[in-house]
Design a protein around this motif. Structure first.
Motif, PDB file in Angstrom:
ATOM      1  N   THR A   5       0.979  -1.138  -0.049  1.00 45.13           N
ATOM      2  CA  THR A   5      -0.070   0.016  -0.032  1.00 45.13           C
ATOM      3  C   THR A   5       0.652   1.175  -0.124  1.00 45.13           C
ATOM      4  O   THR A   5       2.194   1.242   0.318  1.00 45.13           O
ATOM      5  CB  THR A   5      -0.852   0.033   1.071  1.00 45.13           C
ATOM      6  OG1 THR A   5      -0.194  -0.014   2.438  1.00 45.13           O
ATOM      7  CG2 THR A   5      -1.942  -1.039   1.064  1.00 45.13           C
ATOM      8  N   THR A   6       0.304   2.581  -0.139  1.00 45.11           N
ATOM      9  CA  THR A   6       1.127   3.616  -0.132  1.00 45.11           C
ATOM     10  C   THR A   6       0.169   4.684   0.525  1.00 45.11           C
ATOM     11  O   THR A   6      -0.879   4.533   0.520  1.00 45.11           O
ATOM     12  CB  THR A   6       1.519   4.160  -1.750  1.00 45.11           C
ATOM     13  OG1 THR A   6       0.295   4.287  -2.324  1.00 45.11           O
ATOM     14  CG2 THR A   6       2.433   3.119  -2.365  1.00 45.11           C
ATOM     15  N   ALA A   7       0.986   5.766   0.843  1.00 41.17           N
ATOM     16  CA  ALA A   7       0.307   6.908   1.571  1.00 41.17           C
ATOM     17  C   ALA A   7       1.093   8.053   1.423  1.00 41.17           C
ATOM     18  O   ALA A   7       2.263   8.095   1.180  1.00 41.17           O
ATOM     19  CB  ALA A   7      -0.070   6.756   2.894  1.00 41.17           C
ATOM     20  N   PRO A   8       0.583   9.474   1.024  1.00 41.47           N
ATOM     21  CA  PRO A   8       1.237  10.399   1.051  1.00 41.47           C
ATOM     22  C   PRO A   8       2.019  10.830   2.413  1.00 41.47           C
ATOM     23  O   PRO A   8       1.606  10.499   3.439  1.00 41.47           O
ATOM     24  CB  PRO A   8       0.208  11.735   0.777  1.00 41.47           C
ATOM     25  CG  PRO A   8      -0.980  10.884   0.055  1.00 41.47           C
ATOM     26  CD  PRO A   8      -0.946   9.656   1.100  1.00 41.47           C
ATOM     27  N   ALA A   9       3.063  11.231   2.211  1.00 39.49           N
ATOM     28  CA  ALA A   9       4.163  11.492   3.218  1.00 39.49           C
ATOM     29  C   ALA A   9       3.843  12.588   4.081  1.00 39.49           C
ATOM     30  O   ALA A   9       4.058  13.840   3.925  1.00 39.49           O
ATOM     31  CB  ALA A   9       5.493  11.584   2.977  1.00 39.49           C
ATOM     32  N   THR A  10       2.965  12.461   5.094  1.00 43.38           N
ATOM     33  CA  THR A  10       2.518  13.523   6.095  1.00 43.38           C
ATOM     34  C   THR A  10       3.310  13.684   7.354  1.00 43.38           C
ATOM     35  O   THR A  10       3.987  12.548   7.635  1.00 43.38           O
ATOM     36  CB  THR A  10       0.854  13.925   5.979  1.00 43.38           C
ATOM     37  OG1 THR A  10       0.633  12.406   7.124  1.00 43.38           O
ATOM     38  CG2 THR A  10       0.288  13.725   4.844  1.00 43.38           C
ATOM     39  N   THR A  11       3.031  14.366   8.210  1.00 47.05           N
ATOM     40  CA  THR A  11       3.555  14.722   9.491  1.00 47.05           C
ATOM     41  C   THR A  11       3.364  13.219  10.194  1.00 47.05           C
ATOM     42  O   THR A  11       4.118  12.752  10.893  1.00 47.05           O
ATOM     43  CB  THR A  11       3.070  15.739  10.306  1.00 47.05           C
ATOM     44  OG1 THR A  11       3.569  16.856   9.457  1.00 47.05           O
ATOM     45  CG2 THR A  11       3.779  15.728  11.726  1.00 47.05           C
ATOM     46  N   LEU A  66       5.736  10.028  -1.344  1.00 44.25           N
ATOM     47  CA  LEU A  66       4.942   8.883  -0.912  1.00 44.25           C
ATOM     48  C   LEU A  66       5.710   7.904  -0.074  1.00 44.25           C
ATOM     49  O   LEU A  66       6.942   7.799  -0.471  1.00 44.25           O
ATOM     50  CB  LEU A  66       4.321   8.462  -2.050  1.00 44.25           C
ATOM     51  CG  LEU A  66       3.332   9.295  -2.808  1.00 44.25           C
ATOM     52  CD1 LEU A  66       2.983   8.727  -3.914  1.00 44.25           C
ATOM     53  CD2 LEU A  66       2.306   9.966  -2.254  1.00 44.25           C
ATOM     54  N   VAL A  67       5.107   7.321   0.774  1.00 44.32           N
ATOM     55  CA  VAL A  67       5.543   6.221   1.528  1.00 44.32           C
ATOM     56  C   VAL A  67       4.932   4.791   1.094  1.00 44.32           C
ATOM     57  O   VAL A  67       3.838   4.709   1.004  1.00 44.32           O
ATOM     58  CB  VAL A  67       5.335   6.047   3.024  1.00 44.32           C
ATOM     59  CG1 VAL A  67       6.254   4.972   3.785  1.00 44.32           C
ATOM     60  CG2 VAL A  67       6.116   7.589   3.582  1.00 44.32           C
ATOM     61  N   ALA A  68       5.759   3.725   0.842  1.00 46.72           N
ATOM     62  CA  ALA A  68       5.056   2.409   0.371  1.00 46.72           C
ATOM     63  C   ALA A  68       5.402   1.740   1.652  1.00 46.72           C
ATOM     64  O   ALA A  68       6.163   1.542   2.500  1.00 46.72           O
ATOM     65  CB  ALA A  68       5.593   1.768  -0.641  1.00 46.72           C
ATOM     66  N   TYR A  69       4.093   0.670   2.019  1.00 46.66           N
ATOM     67  CA  TYR A  69       4.127  -0.173   3.039  1.00 46.66           C
ATOM     68  C   TYR A  69       3.954  -1.586   2.628  1.00 46.66           C
ATOM     69  O   TYR A  69       3.447  -1.785   1.452  1.00 46.66           O
ATOM     70  CB  TYR A  69       2.988   0.152   4.055  1.00 46.66           C
ATOM     71  CG  TYR A  69       3.112   1.603   4.789  1.00 46.66           C
ATOM     72  CD1 TYR A  69       3.675   1.790   5.996  1.00 46.66           C
ATOM     73  CD2 TYR A  69       2.688   2.464   3.910  1.00 46.66           C
ATOM     74  CE1 TYR A  69       3.730   2.746   6.464  1.00 46.66           C
ATOM     75  CE2 TYR A  69       2.621   3.920   4.523  1.00 46.66           C
ATOM     76  CZ  TYR A  69       3.152   4.020   5.799  1.00 46.66           C
ATOM     77  OH  TYR A  69       3.324   5.326   6.214  1.00 46.66           O
ATOM     78  N   ALA A  70       4.805  -2.591   3.193  1.00 45.79           N
ATOM     79  CA  ALA A  70       4.717  -3.903   2.772  1.00 45.79           C
ATOM     80  C   ALA A  70       4.030  -4.564   4.176  1.00 45.79           C
ATOM     81  O   ALA A  70       4.613  -4.530   5.133  1.00 45.79           O
ATOM     82  CB  ALA A  70       5.833  -4.638   2.361  1.00 45.79           C
ATOM     83  N   ASP A  71       3.026  -5.258   3.851  1.00 46.17           N
ATOM     84  CA  ASP A  71       2.024  -5.711   5.189  1.00 46.17           C
ATOM     85  C   ASP A  71       2.250  -4.851   6.167  1.00 46.17           C
ATOM     86  O   ASP A  71       2.408  -5.047   7.358  1.00 46.17           O
ATOM     87  CB  ASP A  71       2.721  -6.912   5.485  1.00 46.17           C
ATOM     88  CG  ASP A  71       2.464  -8.195   4.469  1.00 46.17           C
ATOM     89  OD1 ASP A  71       1.560  -8.099   3.745  1.00 46.17           O
ATOM     90  OD2 ASP A  71       3.448  -9.139   4.335  1.00 46.17           O
ATOM     91  N   GLY A  72       1.952  -3.479   5.906  1.00 45.48           N
ATOM     92  CA  GLY A  72       2.111  -2.478   6.923  1.00 45.48           C
ATOM     93  C   GLY A  72       3.372  -1.659   7.537  1.00 45.48           C
ATOM     94  O   GLY A  72       3.123  -0.988   8.284  1.00 45.48           O
ATOM     95  N   ARG A  73       4.191  -2.488   7.072  1.00 48.47           N
ATOM     96  CA  ARG A  73       5.573  -1.897   7.566  1.00 48.47           C
ATOM     97  C   ARG A  73       6.255  -0.826   6.372  1.00 48.47           C
ATOM     98  O   ARG A  73       6.233  -1.109   5.162  1.00 48.47           O
ATOM     99  CB  ARG A  73       6.495  -3.138   7.946  1.00 48.47           C
ATOM    100  CG  ARG A  73       5.914  -3.774   8.856  1.00 48.47           C
ATOM    101  CD  ARG A  73       6.720  -4.992   9.516  1.00 48.47           C
ATOM    102  NE  ARG A  73       7.914  -4.387   9.983  1.00 48.47           N
ATOM    103  CZ  ARG A  73       8.980  -4.714  10.621  1.00 48.47           C
ATOM    104  NH1 ARG A  73       9.287  -5.961  10.742  1.00 48.47           N
ATOM    105  NH2 ARG A  73      10.031  -4.160  11.176  1.00 48.47           N
TER     106      ARG A  73
END
Length: 193
Positions: A5-11, A66-73
């Motif tokens: 999954t991915t998410a914008p890099a916020t605080t 953006l940050v990517a996560y592999a199984d939430g990490r």
């Protein structure tokens, strides 16, 4: 296979950004400030100062990556945003000789840095970040998305640290068009959004 999954890099993702940047390669020392700082500033800043600069940039918003996560990490990071905000990029011979777009056009966004934790390499993290970066640029009004990847088929040896700009094949497989090849090993690619 891990769920990516991915998410914008916020605080709120600050610790995840740091985890992604410190998992191998030059991310820890660079703090993804290389595309932003002109050379003179780069040479006079410490790692701690670069980390504070990235934190300030993230806190001020909009997210510069953006940050990517592999199984939430946290598994990886990509810098993506308006090209004019990435000051070093505007001075780059690769960009100046390869782009077809006006340098100061805010409608042109650039992907300038990937950082993938060692234990997550080869799992599709870079491609997931690239796809998310395309969506992020499009949803924020970018007209064109550029990148300046390494051509790993150029016949020149490629060190893993050189791949922070991504591999040309990854961009080609995502539909980016090669618009210039300023050096044997570097390309300028673009995707019209």
């Amino acid at each position: 296979m891990a769920e990516i999954t991915t998410a914008p890099a916020t605080t709120a993702q600050w610790h995840d950004v740091q985890s992604a940047l410190t998992g191998g390669g030059d991310g820890r020392s660079c703090q993804c400030m290389w595309p932003v700082l002109p050379n003179k500033e780069w040479q006079t800043t410490s790692v701690d100062e670069r980390e504070r600069m990235l934190r300030d940039e993230i806190d001020a918003g909009p997210p510069p990556g953006l940050v990517a996560y592999a199984d939430g990490r946290a598994a990886g990071w990509v810098r993506v945003g308006p090209r004019p905000a990435q000051r070093r990029v505007l001075r780059s011979r690769i960009v100046k000789s390869g782009t077809q777009e006006p340098l100061e056009d805010d409608g042109v966004w650039a992907i300038t840095c990937f950082s993938i934790r060692r234990e997550h390499r080869g799992q599709g993290i870079t491609r997931a970040l690239l796809d998310a970066a395309v969506d992020y640029a499009r949803s924020n009004g970018a007209r064109v998305l550029e990148a300046y990847p390494i051509d790993t088929d150029s016949g020149r040896e490629t060190r893993s640290n050189d791949l922070y700009v991504g591999a040309l094949s990854t961009f080609a497989n995502a539909g980016f068009e090669v618009i210039a090849h300023p050096t044997p090993s570097r390309a300028v690619v673009a995707l019209r959004l």
